[in-house]
Motif scaffolding. Structure first.
Motif, PDB file in Angstrom:
ATOM      1  N   LEU A  72       0.838  -1.211   0.000  1.00  0.00           N
ATOM      2  CA  LEU A  72       0.000   0.000   0.000  1.00  0.00           C
ATOM      3  C   LEU A  72       0.873   1.262   0.000  1.00  0.00           C
ATOM      4  CD1 LEU A  72      -3.124  -0.195   0.290  1.00  0.00           C
ATOM      5  CD2 LEU A  72      -2.840   0.386   2.691  1.00  0.00           C
ATOM      6  N   ARG A  73       1.956   1.219   0.764  1.00  0.00           N
ATOM      7  CA  ARG A  73       2.825   2.406   0.872  1.00  0.00           C
ATOM      8  C   ARG A  73       3.781   2.532  -0.309  1.00  0.00           C
ATOM      9  NH1 ARG A  73      -0.420   3.914   3.550  1.00  0.00           N
ATOM     10  NH2 ARG A  73      -0.895   3.075   5.584  1.00  0.00           N
ATOM     11  N   LEU A  74       4.256   1.375  -0.832  1.00  0.00           N
ATOM     12  CA  LEU A  74       5.342   1.423  -1.821  1.00  0.00           C
ATOM     13  C   LEU A  74       4.906   1.123  -3.251  1.00  0.00           C
ATOM     14  CD1 LEU A  74       8.173  -0.490   0.107  1.00  0.00           C
ATOM     15  CD2 LEU A  74       7.882   1.971  -0.122  1.00  0.00           C
ATOM     16  N   GLY A  75       3.804   0.394  -3.414  1.00  0.00           N
ATOM     17  CA  GLY A  75       3.409  -0.036  -4.767  1.00  0.00           C
ATOM     18  C   GLY A  75       4.201  -1.259  -5.195  1.00  0.00           C
ATOM     19  N   THR A  76       3.751  -1.909  -6.269  1.00  0.00           N
ATOM     20  CA  THR A  76       4.345  -3.185  -6.682  1.00  0.00           C
ATOM     21  C   THR A  76       5.750  -3.012  -7.249  1.00  0.00           C
ATOM     22  OG1 THR A  76       2.132  -3.882  -7.285  1.00  0.00           O
ATOM     23  CG2 THR A  76       3.930  -5.223  -8.137  1.00  0.00           C
ATOM     24  N   LYS A  77       5.949  -1.924  -8.010  1.00  0.00           N
ATOM     25  CA  LYS A  77       7.174  -1.807  -8.821  1.00  0.00           C
ATOM     26  C   LYS A  77       8.432  -1.529  -8.000  1.00  0.00           C
ATOM     27  CE  LYS A  77       5.614  -1.192 -13.401  1.00  0.00           C
ATOM     28  NZ  LYS A  77       4.173  -1.258 -13.295  1.00  0.00           N
ATOM     29  N   SER A  78       8.247  -1.025  -6.787  1.00  0.00           N
ATOM     30  CA  SER A  78       9.414  -0.635  -5.993  1.00  0.00           C
ATOM     31  C   SER A  78      10.184  -1.839  -5.460  1.00  0.00           C
ATOM     32  CB  SER A  78       8.957   0.233  -4.825  1.00  0.00           C
ATOM     33  OG  SER A  78       7.951  -0.463  -4.138  1.00  0.00           O
ATOM     34  N   VAL A  79       9.580  -3.003  -5.503  1.00  0.00           N
ATOM     35  CA  VAL A  79      10.259  -4.189  -4.958  1.00  0.00           C
ATOM     36  C   VAL A  79      10.508  -5.199  -6.084  1.00  0.00           C
ATOM     37  CG1 VAL A  79      10.017  -6.143  -3.369  1.00  0.00           C
ATOM     38  CG2 VAL A  79       9.299  -3.865  -2.637  1.00  0.00           C
ATOM     39  N   THR A  80      11.784  -5.340  -6.450  1.00  0.00           N
ATOM     40  CA  THR A  80      12.119  -6.292  -7.515  1.00  0.00           C
ATOM     41  C   THR A  80      12.895  -7.495  -6.966  1.00  0.00           C
ATOM     42  OG1 THR A  80      14.179  -5.165  -8.020  1.00  0.00           O
ATOM     43  CG2 THR A  80      12.238  -4.447  -9.262  1.00  0.00           C
ATOM     44  N   SER A  81      13.255  -7.426  -5.687  1.00  0.00           N
ATOM     45  CA  SER A  81      13.931  -8.589  -5.092  1.00  0.00           C
ATOM     46  C   SER A  81      13.616  -8.654  -3.596  1.00  0.00           C
ATOM     47  CB  SER A  81      15.445  -8.497  -5.316  1.00  0.00           C
ATOM     48  OG  SER A  81      15.944  -7.320  -4.739  1.00  0.00           O
ATOM     49  N   VAL A  82      13.545  -9.881  -3.093  1.00  0.00           N
ATOM     50  CA  VAL A  82      13.149 -10.119  -1.696  1.00  0.00           C
ATOM     51  C   VAL A  82      14.134 -11.094  -1.061  1.00  0.00           C
ATOM     52  CG1 VAL A  82      11.339 -11.060  -0.188  1.00  0.00           C
ATOM     53  CG2 VAL A  82      10.692  -9.816  -2.263  1.00  0.00           C
ATOM     54  N   LEU A  83      14.615 -10.763   0.136  1.00  0.00           N
ATOM     55  CA  LEU A  83      15.489 -11.665   0.893  1.00  0.00           C
ATOM     56  C   LEU A  83      14.728 -12.085   2.139  1.00  0.00           C
ATOM     57  CD1 LEU A  83      18.404 -12.841   1.234  1.00  0.00           C
ATOM     58  CD2 LEU A  83      18.981 -10.741   2.488  1.00  0.00           C
ATOM     59  N   ASP A  84      14.484 -13.394   2.276  1.00  0.00           N
ATOM     60  CA  ASP A  84      13.658 -13.919   3.369  1.00  0.00           C
ATOM     61  C   ASP A  84      14.592 -14.604   4.378  1.00  0.00           C
ATOM     62  OD1 ASP A  84      11.777 -15.102   4.985  1.00  0.00           O
ATOM     63  OD2 ASP A  84      10.763 -16.219   3.390  1.00  0.00           O
ATOM     64  N   ILE A  85      14.725 -13.986   5.554  1.00  0.00           N
ATOM     65  CA  ILE A  85      15.685 -14.464   6.573  1.00  0.00           C
ATOM     66  C   ILE A  85      14.998 -15.448   7.523  1.00  0.00           C
ATOM     67  CG2 ILE A  85      17.180 -13.711   8.486  1.00  0.00           C
ATOM     68  CD1 ILE A  85      18.091 -12.595   5.804  1.00  0.00           C
ATOM     69  N   GLY A  86      15.540 -16.665   7.644  1.00  0.00           N
ATOM     70  CA  GLY A  86      14.871 -17.697   8.449  1.00  0.00           C
ATOM     71  C   GLY A  86      13.571 -18.046   7.761  1.00  0.00           C
ATOM     72  N   ALA A  87      13.693 -18.391   6.485  1.00  0.00           N
ATOM     73  CA  ALA A  87      12.513 -18.537   5.605  1.00  0.00           C
ATOM     74  C   ALA A  87      11.638 -19.720   5.987  1.00  0.00           C
ATOM     75  CB  ALA A  87      12.969 -18.681   4.160  1.00  0.00           C
ATOM     76  N   GLY A  88      12.195 -20.680   6.741  1.00  0.00           N
ATOM     77  CA  GLY A  88      11.406 -21.848   7.132  1.00  0.00           C
ATOM     78  C   GLY A  88      10.883 -22.563   5.900  1.00  0.00           C
ATOM     79  N   THR A  89       9.590 -22.835   5.877  1.00  0.00           N
ATOM     80  CA  THR A  89       8.983 -23.549   4.748  1.00  0.00           C
ATOM     81  C   THR A  89       8.474 -22.572   3.678  1.00  0.00           C
ATOM     82  OG1 THR A  89       6.921 -23.635   6.002  1.00  0.00           O
ATOM     83  CG2 THR A  89       8.354 -25.564   6.147  1.00  0.00           C
ATOM     84  N   GLY A  90       8.835 -21.296   3.806  1.00  0.00           N
ATOM     85  CA  GLY A  90       8.573 -20.349   2.709  1.00  0.00           C
ATOM     86  C   GLY A  90       7.342 -19.478   2.864  1.00  0.00           C
TER      87      GLY A  90
END
Ligand SMILES: C[S@@+](CC[C@H](N)C(=O)[O-])C[C@H]1O[C@@H](n2cnc3c(N)ncnc32)[C@H](O)[C@@H]1O
Length: 306
Positions: A72-90
């Motif tokens: 809601l704050r950033l919009g879809t386009k601002s995030v092109t990569s995601v780092l998931d720390i302690g991702a567990g089962t995703g």
């Protein structure tokens, strides 16, 4: 709120492979271990299936609700990569995929059995086994239900890797909130800006023994109900979180921090605003505000953007 259908199908298959009795006893052992803050000693297949059935739908729902705010704050386009720390089962990676479908995902997870399940759900995601290697910069860094387990100060390190935003989610308990509040204070001092849930960057007005938390309603699968001997078809997952960003974004005037109280002709909202905690009594006489309040739930923002 439910996990994507293909994920639910895979979870059911894995639960069937383990068998109901083994699954139930693993789920019981896991809940006891969680309450006693220790690790349950279980075989990988049982432990992973129990997490998939009893915890992952709830952690997904929490991450989905939090990333909705970030989106809601950033919009879809601002995030092109995601780092998931302690991702567990995703769970958090799947929630990120729902809100930022084109983003490349990297999951950091040390538990090989959990990582293998996550890979089944997100085969295109990159994987890193632990935190001993440097964390590569990504637009969005998310740590969902993991920093409490990692138990070493991680805020600065995660912030350094976050090009656009850092999201931390913890259980909605006093301890979970204390961890979140500590990260909030530390990183605002280091120059981060607030994205959610706080409507301001001023010191947090919540006072002990209260704690700021929200709830995500999760539909329980029939296997989940049977494993937990639960009658209700849903559960409310309580979580605390903070989403911080590099560049300032517009913030709402307030955040609804309790389940709104609905009475005939009256809605009572407990809110957090830039001037502190407060109670808003919205009556039917104020037609526009009443209509807006009727559709607001715990965790939503309240009032215009500042
Ligand atoms: C409670 S689970 C949460 C999993 C997932 N994020 C979710 O929301 O469902 C915490 C995860 O953090 C992982 N973890 C803990 N310490 C870690 C470390 N040093 N490096 C990588 N993963 C770690 C655990 O193996 C576990 O899978």
């Amino acid at each position: 709120m439910q996990l994507p259908q293909y994920v639910r199908r895979i979870i059911e298959e894995r639960a069937e492979e383990v068998g109901f009795a083994a699954l139930k006893s693993a789920a019981t052992a896991m809940s006891e271990a969680y309450r006693e803050r220790r690790v349950a000693r279980l075989a990988d297949a049982e432990r992973t299936a129990a997490y998939l059935v009893t915890r992952m739908p709830a952690t997904y729902a929490a991450a989905y609700a939090v990333l909705r705010e970030v989106h809601l704050r950033l919009g879809t386009k601002s995030v092109t990569s995601v780092l998931d720390i302690g991702a567990g089962t995703g769970a958090a990676s799947l929630a990120a995929r729902a809100w930022f479908p084109d983003a490349a995902i990297t999951m950091v997870e040390r538990d090989a059995s959990f990582a293998e399940a996550a890979h089944q759900f997100l085969p295109d995601a990159a994987r890193q086994a632990d935190l001993s290697r440097p964390l590569p910069p990504h637009d969005l860094v998310i740590a969902a239900y993991s920093l409490g387990e990692i138990r070493e100060p991680m805020a600065r390190r995660l912030w350094q890797s976050a090009r656009v935003a850092l999201v931390v989610i913890e259980p909605g308990t006093p301890q979970g909130f204390a961890l979140i509040r500590g990260i909030r204070t530390e990183l605002l001092e280091a120059g981060a800006h607030m994205a959610a849930p706080c409507p301001a960057e001023t010191p947090c007005p919540v006072v002990d023994p209260d704690w700021c938390h929200f709830a995500a309603r999760v539909e329980r699968s029939s296997i989940h109900r049977r494993v937990k001997d639960a009658e209700l078809g849903y559960e409310d997952e309580k979580y605390s979180y903070v989403a911080l960003v590099r560049n300032a974004v517009d913030l709402p005037m307030g955040r609804i921090i309790r389940r709104p109280l609905q009475r005939p002709g009256l809605i009572v909202l407990e809110t957090c605003t830039a001037s502190g905690l407060g109670t808003e009594r919205v009556t039917k006489r104020d037609r526009d505000a009443f209509r807006a309040a009727r559709h607001r739930i715990w965790g939503d923002d309240w009032g215009a953007l500042s």
